[in-house]
Design a protein around this motif. Structure first.
Motif, PDB file in Angstrom:
ATOM      1  N   GLN A  18     -11.256 -19.667   7.722  1.00 11.90           N
ATOM      2  CA  GLN A  18     -12.604 -19.165   7.481  1.00 11.90           C
ATOM      3  C   GLN A  18     -12.508 -17.851   6.689  1.00 11.90           C
ATOM      4  O   GLN A  18     -12.027 -16.850   7.210  1.00 11.90           O
ATOM      5  CB  GLN A  18     -13.274 -18.917   8.842  1.00 11.90           C
ATOM      6  N   ALA A  19     -12.974 -17.871   5.439  1.00 12.93           N
ATOM      7  CA  ALA A  19     -12.854 -16.667   4.608  1.00 12.93           C
ATOM      8  C   ALA A  19     -13.716 -15.525   5.145  1.00 12.93           C
ATOM      9  O   ALA A  19     -14.817 -15.752   5.665  1.00 12.93           O
ATOM     10  CB  ALA A  19     -13.265 -16.987   3.168  1.00 12.93           C
ATOM     11  N   VAL A  20     -13.210 -14.294   4.994  1.00  8.17           N
ATOM     12  CA  VAL A  20     -13.988 -13.107   5.372  1.00  8.17           C
ATOM     13  C   VAL A  20     -14.454 -12.342   4.137  1.00  8.17           C
ATOM     14  O   VAL A  20     -15.227 -11.385   4.245  1.00  8.17           O
ATOM     15  CB  VAL A  20     -13.176 -12.176   6.299  1.00  8.17           C
ATOM     16  N   GLU A  21     -13.983 -12.729   2.966  1.00  3.19           N
ATOM     17  CA  GLU A  21     -14.346 -12.041   1.723  1.00  3.19           C
ATOM     18  C   GLU A  21     -14.029 -12.993   0.570  1.00  3.19           C
ATOM     19  O   GLU A  21     -13.256 -13.932   0.728  1.00  3.19           O
ATOM     20  CB  GLU A  21     -13.551 -10.734   1.605  1.00  3.19           C
ATOM     21  N   THR A  22     -14.647 -12.753  -0.571  1.00  5.77           N
ATOM     22  CA  THR A  22     -14.339 -13.560  -1.754  1.00  5.77           C
ATOM     23  C   THR A  22     -13.995 -12.646  -2.924  1.00  5.77           C
ATOM     24  O   THR A  22     -14.394 -11.478  -2.969  1.00  5.77           O
ATOM     25  CB  THR A  22     -15.529 -14.449  -2.189  1.00  5.77           C
ATOM     26  N   ALA A  23     -13.239 -13.193  -3.861  1.00  7.35           N
ATOM     27  CA  ALA A  23     -12.902 -12.445  -5.071  1.00  7.35           C
ATOM     28  C   ALA A  23     -12.794 -13.406  -6.235  1.00  7.35           C
ATOM     29  O   ALA A  23     -12.510 -14.594  -6.048  1.00  7.35           O
ATOM     30  CB  ALA A  23     -11.584 -11.694  -4.895  1.00  7.35           C
ATOM     31  N   LYS A  24     -13.043 -12.873  -7.423  1.00 11.78           N
ATOM     32  CA  LYS A  24     -12.834 -13.639  -8.647  1.00 11.78           C
ATOM     33  C   LYS A  24     -11.416 -13.394  -9.156  1.00 11.78           C
ATOM     34  O   LYS A  24     -10.846 -12.316  -8.921  1.00 11.78           O
ATOM     35  CB  LYS A  24     -13.823 -13.179  -9.722  1.00 11.78           C
ATOM     36  N   PRO A  25     -10.838 -14.344  -9.878  1.00 11.53           N
ATOM     37  CA  PRO A  25      -9.550 -14.070 -10.532  1.00 11.53           C
ATOM     38  C   PRO A  25      -9.652 -12.808 -11.395  1.00 11.53           C
ATOM     39  O   PRO A  25     -10.652 -12.618 -12.098  1.00 11.53           O
ATOM     40  CB  PRO A  25      -9.321 -15.311 -11.395  1.00 11.53           C
ATOM     41  N   GLY A  26      -8.647 -11.965 -11.314  1.00 12.39           N
ATOM     42  CA  GLY A  26      -8.639 -10.707 -12.049  1.00 12.39           C
ATOM     43  C   GLY A  26      -9.139  -9.524 -11.238  1.00 12.39           C
ATOM     44  O   GLY A  26      -9.020  -8.373 -11.676  1.00 12.39           O
ATOM     45  N   GLU A  27      -9.663  -9.799 -10.062  1.00 11.26           N
ATOM     46  CA  GLU A  27     -10.255  -8.732  -9.249  1.00 11.26           C
ATOM     47  C   GLU A  27      -9.191  -8.029  -8.384  1.00 11.26           C
ATOM     48  O   GLU A  27      -8.222  -8.633  -7.961  1.00 11.26           O
ATOM     49  CB  GLU A  27     -11.344  -9.351  -8.352  1.00 11.26           C
ATOM     50  N   GLU A  28      -9.441  -6.728  -8.144  1.00 11.02           N
ATOM     51  CA  GLU A  28      -8.572  -5.966  -7.243  1.00 11.02           C
ATOM     52  C   GLU A  28      -9.241  -5.840  -5.879  1.00 11.02           C
ATOM     53  O   GLU A  28     -10.458  -5.657  -5.795  1.00 11.02           O
ATOM     54  CB  GLU A  28      -8.290  -4.575  -7.816  1.00 11.02           C
ATOM     55  N   ILE A  29      -8.434  -5.929  -4.825  1.00 10.48           N
ATOM     56  CA  ILE A  29      -8.947  -5.879  -3.453  1.00 10.48           C
ATOM     57  C   ILE A  29      -7.994  -5.050  -2.600  1.00 10.48           C
ATOM     58  O   ILE A  29      -6.778  -5.126  -2.783  1.00 10.48           O
ATOM     59  CB  ILE A  29      -9.051  -7.290  -2.822  1.00 10.48           C
ATOM     60  N   THR A  30      -8.569  -4.278  -1.673  1.00 10.70           N
ATOM     61  CA  THR A  30      -7.732  -3.546  -0.723  1.00 10.70           C
ATOM     62  C   THR A  30      -7.769  -4.227   0.643  1.00 10.70           C
ATOM     63  O   THR A  30      -8.841  -4.516   1.170  1.00 10.70           O
ATOM     64  CB  THR A  30      -8.208  -2.084  -0.594  1.00 10.70           C
ATOM     65  N   PHE A  31      -6.598  -4.485   1.176  1.00 13.57           N
ATOM     66  CA  PHE A  31      -6.438  -5.032   2.527  1.00 13.57           C
ATOM     67  C   PHE A  31      -5.985  -3.892   3.442  1.00 13.57           C
ATOM     68  O   PHE A  31      -4.950  -3.274   3.178  1.00 13.57           O
ATOM     69  CB  PHE A  31      -5.368  -6.127   2.567  1.00 13.57           C
ATOM     70  N   ILE A  32      -6.772  -3.613   4.489  1.00 17.61           N
ATOM     71  CA  ILE A  32      -6.317  -2.636   5.476  1.00 17.61           C
ATOM     72  C   ILE A  32      -5.570  -3.413   6.559  1.00 17.61           C
ATOM     73  O   ILE A  32      -6.118  -4.335   7.162  1.00 17.61           O
ATOM     74  CB  ILE A  32      -7.493  -1.841   6.061  1.00 17.61           C
ATOM     75  N   THR A  33      -4.303  -3.057   6.757  1.00 13.96           N
ATOM     76  CA  THR A  33      -3.455  -3.864   7.636  1.00 13.96           C
ATOM     77  C   THR A  33      -2.995  -3.067   8.844  1.00 13.96           C
ATOM     78  O   THR A  33      -2.666  -1.883   8.743  1.00 13.96           O
ATOM     79  CB  THR A  33      -2.211  -4.376   6.879  1.00 13.96           C
ATOM     80  N   ALA A  34      -2.976  -3.730   9.997  1.00 10.41           N
ATOM     81  CA  ALA A  34      -2.372  -3.140  11.197  1.00 10.41           C
ATOM     82  C   ALA A  34      -0.868  -3.396  11.164  1.00 10.41           C
ATOM     83  O   ALA A  34      -0.379  -4.244  10.407  1.00 10.41           O
ATOM     84  CB  ALA A  34      -2.979  -3.763  12.445  1.00 10.41           C
ATOM     85  N   ASP A  35      -0.109  -2.672  12.001  1.00 10.59           N
ATOM     86  CA  ASP A  35       1.325  -2.942  12.046  1.00 10.59           C
ATOM     87  C   ASP A  35       1.588  -4.239  12.819  1.00 10.59           C
ATOM     88  O   ASP A  35       0.675  -4.856  13.377  1.00 10.59           O
ATOM     89  CB  ASP A  35       2.097  -1.742  12.613  1.00 10.59           C
ATOM     90  N   CYS A  36       2.826  -4.662  12.870  1.00 11.69           N
ATOM     91  CA  CYS A  36       3.174  -5.955  13.488  1.00 11.69           C
ATOM     92  C   CYS A  36       2.813  -5.997  14.963  1.00 11.69           C
ATOM     93  O   CYS A  36       2.640  -7.074  15.531  1.00 11.69           O
ATOM     94  CB  CYS A  36       4.649  -6.276  13.284  1.00 11.69           C
ATOM     95  N   TRP A  37       2.709  -4.820  15.588  1.00  8.61           N
ATOM     96  CA  TRP A  37       2.348  -4.748  17.014  1.00  8.61           C
ATOM     97  C   TRP A  37       0.831  -4.686  17.205  1.00  8.61           C
ATOM     98  O   TRP A  37       0.357  -4.554  18.308  1.00  8.61           O
ATOM     99  CB  TRP A  37       2.984  -3.513  17.661  1.00  8.61           C
TER     100      TRP A  37
END
Lengths: 304, 304
Positions: A18-37
């Motif tokens: 289930q997508a939470v966001e969409t982007a077009k080819p060529g677009e820049e996106i920032t992913f905020i990531t938690a650590d492995c824990w």
């Protein structure tokens, strides 16, 4: 720029996501990531038994890329990392290459000052990399934990997946469904103790779409090499797969025989250990770019 | 300078070896080495079945190093290579990572022009390296073919064993008994098809002796790294041994706990595939020299 929040995370890659966001080819996106824990470890005296192991290796996303269809390739250029001010490293009995040689888990919080990790009196420059990056899987492969690497990407724990590199992932489902997590501020090839410097991060990428071409395994482009990233139950099995994929790739795209490609691989390709501690082990085959260029595999005209 | 002729070759390392030359610590010696086929392959249409497989991987020597006793370490600095004007590469059914995927052996003669290998229209710069380098074995290890790597060195097929590097071998018998062979003009990590650019050569080295210190496995010093070279029946087993030896080494010589050394290894040490096609597979653990120096392991005062 679009940003995907750390709260939007998956714990497996599967055919239906289930997508939470969409982007077009060529677009820049920032992913905020938690650590492995998933941020659960913040003190050195914390008991590892208090950790909820059902929410490890969160991957932020998935991102729906417009126009992506099965048989295409998603190119993800890794542009930039912003790291948290500290990471964590852990050893856990039963894990890592030496997991059967000790009984006491240990955690160290690793402060990062001026882009250096302070540890044991050493000052180690950070080299941020993405541990988990992948797309929705095929029906055949089914659901795969974010802790495991495979053909869709996943937990490849490959230190060359860093700023300046681009990873090419085989699209198996409409929209591709990209998710990213498990950044390491630093890790050696092998990730021998099962963790690197595990850290929360903001990862900025650019997505591009290549129509109608599809490799079986992920390919990484660095400044100097093309790398085919394969996984298997053992390092030896992963090495065999990496060899086979490389020979097929060179034979097909250089127009040489399989026999010639096998010899050329032995002369110029480096099999490199990515990690040997996850449920599947990962080897990358590094092909020098003066032997084959990325455009010979993914021609510019195929980009949308 | 003393030179050991190509006719003085052994086909195994064992506890009792008969020296063909002697040298003092600090002396330079040239070893003239045959290729891994012992020069038996000189045409591309030659039948591999005509080759005498009992005289493969000749190692020139052994050299008796004066003063070397069990428990010491022999340092071999690799100074220079002079290569023959062509090499050979072969694929052989049943051998290499993909040995079960083809039935026809193939041989290519590889001319070397201006230090470049001409192959498939590519011009590949040579990077000469030693495939086989070792000393007499322990009684416990017994006789080991020159085709196999182990604690005494042997067929490690490690491409960093090149000019400018130094290898530290554990002395198990009086005189050490150094032998060298199996030079490759070029090889990728893994040596996936079972051969590199196999070539005859003149290899000049300098031998030094370090008294009363002894590692279990060979160590290599390059410009940037110390590498512990270990072998095992599988890559996974070799990776475990490389990890264990590295953690013990860092713990002992940096004065940190085993747990800390395990974490530090995961952060900064690269497990690298040397080869995955010989009877034992070889992994080297590359430790950056800004983490530990060679003098911390082999102090200058121990040299004679």
């Amino acid at each position: 720029m679009k940003t995907i929040d750390v709260s939007k995370a998956v714990y497996s890659f599967k055919p239906a996501m289930q997508a939470v966001e969409t982007a077009k080819p060529g677009e820049e996106i920032t992913f905020i990531t938690a650590d492995c824990w998933n941020g659960q470890i913040c003190r050195e005296d914390q008991l590892i038994t208090d950790v909820d192991f059902s929410i490890l290796n969160p991957a932020t996303g998935p991102l729906y890329v417009e126009g992506a269809e099965p048989g295409d390739t998603l190119k993800v250029s890794i542009l930039d990392f912003v790291l948290a001010d500290h990471g964590v490293i852990n050893i856990i009995p039963g894990h890592g290459t030496l997991g059967n040689r000790f009984t006491e888990p240990t955690t160290r919080i690793l402060p990062i000052v001026d882009s250096k990790i302070e540890f044991l009196g050493l000052s180690l420059p950070v080299k941020p990399m993405i541990g988990v990056i992948g797309v929705a899987t095929t029906l055949e492969d089914g659901e795969i934990s974010t802790g495991t690497p495979w053909k869709h990407g996943g937990n490849m724990d490959t230190k060359d997946i860093c700023a300046g590199a681009a990873i090419f992932l085989p699209v198996s489902q409409t929209g591709a469904m990209l998710a990213i997590g498990d950044v390491h501020a630093l890790m050696g090839d092998g990730e021998v103790c099962v963790t690197g410097c595990e850290i929360g991060a903001r990862v900025t990428v650019k997505v591009d779409l290549i129509k109608g071409i599809h490799m079986t395994w992920p390919m990484l482009e660095t400044n100097t090499h093309l790398m085919i990233i394969t996984s298997g139950e053992t390092l030896d099995k992963a090495a065999e797969t990496a060899s086979a994929e490389t020979v097929d790739c060179l034979s097909q795209h250089l127009g040489i025989s399989w026999h010639e490609a096998y010899m050329l691989t032995s002369l110029v390709v480096d099999l490199k250990v990515s990690q040997c501690v996850d449920p599947m082990k990962t080897i990358r085959a590094a092909i020098p770019k003066n032997v084959i260029s990325i455009n010979q595999i993914f021609p510019t005209r195929r980009y949308v």
